[in-house]
Design a protein around this motif. Structure first.
Motif, PDB file in Angstrom:
ATOM      1  N   GLN A   1     -32.263  -5.594  -3.741  1.00 54.07           N
ATOM      2  CA  GLN A   1     -32.646  -6.784  -2.982  1.00 54.07           C
ATOM      3  C   GLN A   1     -31.942  -6.794  -1.614  1.00 54.07           C
ATOM      4  O   GLN A   1     -32.552  -7.097  -0.586  1.00 54.07           O
ATOM      5  CB  GLN A   1     -32.281  -8.049  -3.749  1.00 54.07           C
ATOM      6  N   LEU A   2     -30.643  -6.475  -1.628  1.00 56.69           N
ATOM      7  CA  LEU A   2     -29.884  -6.456  -0.368  1.00 56.69           C
ATOM      8  C   LEU A   2     -30.419  -5.380   0.567  1.00 56.69           C
ATOM      9  O   LEU A   2     -30.507  -5.600   1.784  1.00 56.69           O
ATOM     10  CB  LEU A   2     -28.401  -6.225  -0.659  1.00 56.69           C
TER      11      LEU A   2
ATOM     12  N   VAL B   1     -33.219 -14.912   3.784  1.00 56.92           N
ATOM     13  CA  VAL B   1     -31.922 -14.413   4.204  1.00 56.92           C
ATOM     14  C   VAL B   1     -31.467 -15.207   5.426  1.00 56.92           C
ATOM     15  O   VAL B   1     -32.273 -15.569   6.288  1.00 56.92           O
ATOM     16  CB  VAL B   1     -31.979 -12.902   4.508  1.00 56.92           C
TER      17      VAL B   1
ATOM     18  N   PRO C   1     -29.906 -15.347  -3.199  1.00 57.37           N
ATOM     19  CA  PRO C   1     -30.207 -14.177  -4.028  1.00 57.37           C
ATOM     20  C   PRO C   1     -31.452 -14.378  -4.887  1.00 57.37           C
ATOM     21  O   PRO C   1     -31.732 -15.497  -5.336  1.00 57.37           O
ATOM     22  CB  PRO C   1     -28.949 -14.040  -4.902  1.00 57.37           C
TER      23      PRO C   1
ATOM     24  N   GLY D   1     -23.568  -9.785   0.654  1.00 60.35           N
ATOM     25  CA  GLY D   1     -24.123 -10.258  -0.606  1.00 60.35           C
ATOM     26  C   GLY D   1     -23.138 -11.121  -1.376  1.00 60.35           C
ATOM     27  O   GLY D   1     -21.980 -11.302  -0.964  1.00 60.35           O
ATOM     28  N   GLN D   2     -23.593 -11.650  -2.502  1.00 59.51           N
ATOM     29  CA  GLN D   2     -22.778 -12.537  -3.328  1.00 59.51           C
ATOM     30  C   GLN D   2     -22.258 -11.775  -4.539  1.00 59.51           C
ATOM     31  O   GLN D   2     -22.999 -11.028  -5.188  1.00 59.51           O
ATOM     32  CB  GLN D   2     -23.602 -13.750  -3.779  1.00 59.51           C
TER      33      GLN D   2
ATOM     34  N   ASP E   1     -26.604 -13.168   2.579  1.00 62.71           N
ATOM     35  CA  ASP E   1     -27.561 -13.471   1.508  1.00 62.71           C
ATOM     36  C   ASP E   1     -27.206 -14.802   0.869  1.00 62.71           C
ATOM     37  O   ASP E   1     -26.426 -14.872  -0.081  1.00 62.71           O
ATOM     38  CB  ASP E   1     -27.556 -12.360   0.457  1.00 62.71           C
TER      39      ASP E   1
ATOM     40  N   LYS F   1     -33.576  -6.698   2.178  1.00 67.99           N
ATOM     41  CA  LYS F   1     -33.314  -7.682   3.227  1.00 67.99           C
ATOM     42  C   LYS F   1     -32.709  -7.019   4.469  1.00 67.99           C
ATOM     43  O   LYS F   1     -32.983  -7.443   5.595  1.00 67.99           O
ATOM     44  CB  LYS F   1     -32.408  -8.782   2.680  1.00 67.99           C
ATOM     45  N   GLN F   2     -31.907  -5.986   4.250  1.00 63.97           N
ATOM     46  CA  GLN F   2     -31.347  -5.248   5.378  1.00 63.97           C
ATOM     47  C   GLN F   2     -32.460  -4.601   6.199  1.00 63.97           C
ATOM     48  O   GLN F   2     -32.441  -4.628   7.442  1.00 63.97           O
ATOM     49  CB  GLN F   2     -30.381  -4.179   4.870  1.00 63.97           C
TER      50      GLN F   2
ATOM     51  N   PRO G   1     -24.396 -13.396  -8.210  1.00 60.04           N
ATOM     52  CA  PRO G   1     -25.582 -14.069  -7.646  1.00 60.04           C
ATOM     53  C   PRO G   1     -26.409 -14.842  -8.676  1.00 60.04           C
ATOM     54  O   PRO G   1     -27.628 -14.736  -8.716  1.00 60.04           O
ATOM     55  CB  PRO G   1     -26.373 -12.887  -7.080  1.00 60.04           C
TER      56      PRO G   1
ATOM     57  N   GLN H   1     -21.606 -18.930  -0.601  1.00 58.93           N
ATOM     58  CA  GLN H   1     -22.061 -18.143   0.537  1.00 58.93           C
ATOM     59  C   GLN H   1     -22.058 -18.952   1.835  1.00 58.93           C
ATOM     60  O   GLN H   1     -21.989 -18.374   2.930  1.00 58.93           O
ATOM     61  CB  GLN H   1     -23.464 -17.585   0.268  1.00 58.93           C
TER      62      GLN H   1
ATOM     63  N   TYR I   1     -29.932  -6.256  -7.933  1.00 57.33           N
ATOM     64  CA  TYR I   1     -29.422  -6.964  -6.767  1.00 57.33           C
ATOM     65  C   TYR I   1     -29.128  -6.033  -5.580  1.00 57.33           C
ATOM     66  O   TYR I   1     -29.450  -6.379  -4.435  1.00 57.33           O
ATOM     67  CB  TYR I   1     -28.186  -7.775  -7.137  1.00 57.33           C
TER      68      TYR I   1
END
Length: 478
Positions: free
Chosen positions: A25-26, A375, A370, A48-49, A367, A29-30, A52, A218, A22
Motif C-alpha cells: 500500500q505504501l 494520503v 491506511p 507509514g504507521q 499515510d 501511494k509513493q 495500521p 499519524q 501494508y
C-alpha cells in the motif's frame, strides 16, 4: 493480518486496499505522489504507521429498517444507498465499535424507527461517535429527522448501562433531505456535549461539528513535519488558513511570535479560542471568516494586519482557491507550508504557485489513512530567487486538469460548496444552465444536446439561487 471483515467482501468501500499487504500500500501511494508531485521537488518516502489498525477516532453509522422491520445501522455499500449491517470495523477504534453496537441496542429498546429517505418519514438518520485517544472520553451524536425525541432520557439511561464509558450524548436535528450528515440544531442530552483529546502535548476540545483529524497517532507525525518545515525561531508571525479548531496553529504557537488562525466554521472557531485559553496560549487569535475572503482583504497594503513570515495552508480536499493563493503571494511570506489531503488538487495548486515564482523545496507524504486510497502530504515552498515573469514550468497536460483556474472553479468545487453551504446536491447540468444564463463558458463537456426533441430537466429555483451564490463566491460573477 488476514482480511476477516465481512463488509469488505460486501464492498462497503471504506477500506479498498485492505487485501493488500501494508508495505505494498505504501509503495502504491509513493508511486502516486511521485507521478503527481515529483516534477516539483524530490518526494520523500511515505511515513507509514507502525500499527495500521483501529486508528480511526471517529465513525458514522446510518440507521435503516432491516429484515422483519427491525432497526439496524451500518455503512453504505459502495456506490449505493444500501446499508450494510454494522460489524467490528478493523479501522475504527474498538471502543467506538462497541459504542455503536450499544447505541443500536438502546435505540431498539426505545422502539425508534429509522428515517426513510424516499418517504420522508421516521426518526433516526445517523449516529456519529468520537473518542479522545488520550482522554478516553466518548461523544455520541444521534442525528434525527425531527426535534421531538420521545424517550430521550430512557435512551441515555439504556446507553449508559450498556456503554458506561460514554461521557456525552448529543442530539443533532437534520430535517433536510441532504447527503450532509449533520444539521445545525444541537441539543445536549447528557454530559458536557464535547470531548477533549491531547495532541502534540496540547489539549483540544472537540464538539460534534468540529473538524479533527481521525488518526491522532499519524496526525502528530504530520504536524511535527509541518512545524519542522516552518523553521520557526520565536520571531515569526504565522497565518494558519483553514485552521479548523486551531490544531496546527496552536501546536506552532510556542515557537512563533504570534499566530492568526482563519476558519469559516463558527463552532470550530469557538473551539479554537477555548483551546488557546485551556492551554494558556496568549499569542494566538482566531477569526471566523472564509479563508479566501479574509486572505484577500489581509493582502491589501492598507489592511493594517501584520506581515506574515510563514503561512500554513491546510484546505479541504478540493484544495485552495486561486484568489487565496494569489493573496498569499501578495503577502510575500518567507515560507509557505501546504498541508494537503488530496495530491491531485495539491498538484494543481503547486502549479499555480510555481507559475508565480514560488518553488517547492520539500515534499513529505504521510499515510494518515491506511488501507484506503488517501494520503496526506506536507510541502515546503519558498519564493524563487528569479523574476516570477521569467519562470518556466514544465508539466504534462495528461497529469493536470487546469479547468479550475481557467473558469474560476471546477464543477466539483461548485458542487461541494453548494452542498456544504446550502445542503443541496446539484448536477453538472444544472451548473452549466446557470453558467450559460450568466454568459459564462460551460466547457465542452456540458453543452446541451443538439437534438430538437431532447428533454432536458431545468434547474429548480432554489438550486439556481444556490449556484448563483457559489459563482459569486468564486468571483466568477459579480
Amino acid at each position: 493480518m488476514p482480511v476477516t471483515c465481512t463488509n469488505y467482501k460486501l464492498k462497503c468501500g471504506g477500506c479498498p486496499l485492505l487485501n493488500q499487504p501494508y508495505p505494498d500500500q505504501l509503495k502504491r501511494k509513493q508511486q502516486l505522489e511521485q507521478r503527481l508531485l515529483g516534477r516539483f521537488a524530490p518526494v520523500s518516502p511515505v511515513l507509514g504507521q507502525a500499527e495500521p489498525w483501529h486508528y480511526r477516532n471517529k465513525a458514522i453509522a446510518t440507521f435503516a429498517t432491516g429484515p422483519r422491520g427491525r432497526l439496524t445501522c451500518g455503512i453504505y455499500a459502495a456506490g449505493t444507498h444500501r446499508v450494510l449491517p454494522y460489524t467490528d470495523c478493523l479501522l475504527q477504534d474498538t471502543v467506538i465499535n462497541q459504542t455503536i453496537a450499544a447505541v443500536l441496542e438502546a435505540a431498539r429498546a426505545c422502539r425508534w424507527p429509522a428515517f426513510e429517505e424516499d418517504r420522508g418519514t421516521g426518526l433516526l438518520r445517523h449516529v456519529l461517535v468520537r473518542r479522545g485517544k488520550t482522554s478516553g472520553q466518548v461523544l455520541v451524536v444521534l442525528v434525527t429527522a425531527q426535534e421531538n425525541l420521545p424517550g430521550s432520557r430512557n435512551f441515555v439511561k439504556a446507553l449508559r448501562e450498556k456503554a458506561p464509558w460514554v461521557t456525552s450524548v448529543v442530539q443533532n436535528c437534520n430535517p433536510r433531505r441532504t447527503s450532509a450528515v449533520l444539521g445545525s440544531d444541537v441539543r445536549t442530552l447528557y454530559g458536557p456535549g464535547k470531548i477533549t483529546d491531547t495532541l502534540c502535548g496540547l489539549q483540544f476540545a472537540i464538539s460534534p461539528r468540529s473538524f479533527y483529524q481521525v488518526n491522532p497517532e499519524q496526525t502528530e507525525v504530520l504536524y511535527a513535519k509541518a512545524i519542522e518545515f516552518a523553521a520557526l525561531t520565536g520571531k515569526e508571525t504565522v497565518i494558519d488558513a483553514y485552521c479548523g479548531i486551531g490544531t496546527i496553529g496552536l501546536c506552532a504557537a510556542g515557537r512563533a511570535k504570534q499566530v492568526i488562525g482563519v476558519e469559516r466554521n463558527p463552532d470550530a472557531v469557538r473551539n479554537a479560542c477555548a483551546n488557546a485559553a485551556a492551554n494558556k496560549i496568549n499569542n494566538a487569535r482566531f477569526i471566523c471568516a472564509d479563508a479566501t475572503d479574509w486572505m484577500r482583504a489581509a493582502a491589501q497594503p492598507n489592511s493594517g494586519l501584520p506581515h506574515p513570515d510563514v503561512v500554513f495552508l491546510d484546505p479541504p480536499r478540493e484544495g485552495s482557491t486561486p484568489a487565496c493563493m494569489d493573496a498569499v503571494v501578495a503577502m510575500k511570506p518567507k515560507r509557505v507550508v501546504y498541508v494537503s489531503c488530496n495530491p491531485e488538487t495539491l498538484a494543481r495548486d503547486l502549479t499555480h504557485l510555481t507559475r508565480r515564482g514560488w518553488k517547492a523545496l520539500k515534499i513529505q507524504p504521510v499515510d494518515m489513512f491506511p488501507h484506503t486510497e488517501h494520503v496526506e502530504t506536507v510541502v515546503l515552498l519558498s519564493k524563487g530567487g528569479i523574476d516570477s515573469n521569467k519562470v518556466r514550468v514544465e508539466f504534462s497536460l495528461e497529469d493536470m486538469d487546469m479547468s479550475g483556474f481557467q473558469k474560476g472553479a471546477t464543477y466539483e468545487q461548485i458542487k461541494e460548496y453548494v452542498l456544504e453551504k446550502h445542503g443541496l446536491k446539484v448536477s453538472s447540468l444544472y451548473i452549466s444552465q446557470v453558467k450559460r444564463k450568466c454568459g459564462l463558458d460551460v466547457g465542452q463537456n456540458y453543452n446541451l444536446s443538439k437534438k430538437e426533441d431532447a428533454k432536458v430537466p431545468q434547474c429548480p429555483p432554489e438550486k439556481e439561487a444556490a449556484i448563483m451564490e457559489a459563482l459569486k463566491h468564486f468571483q466568477m460573477i459579480s
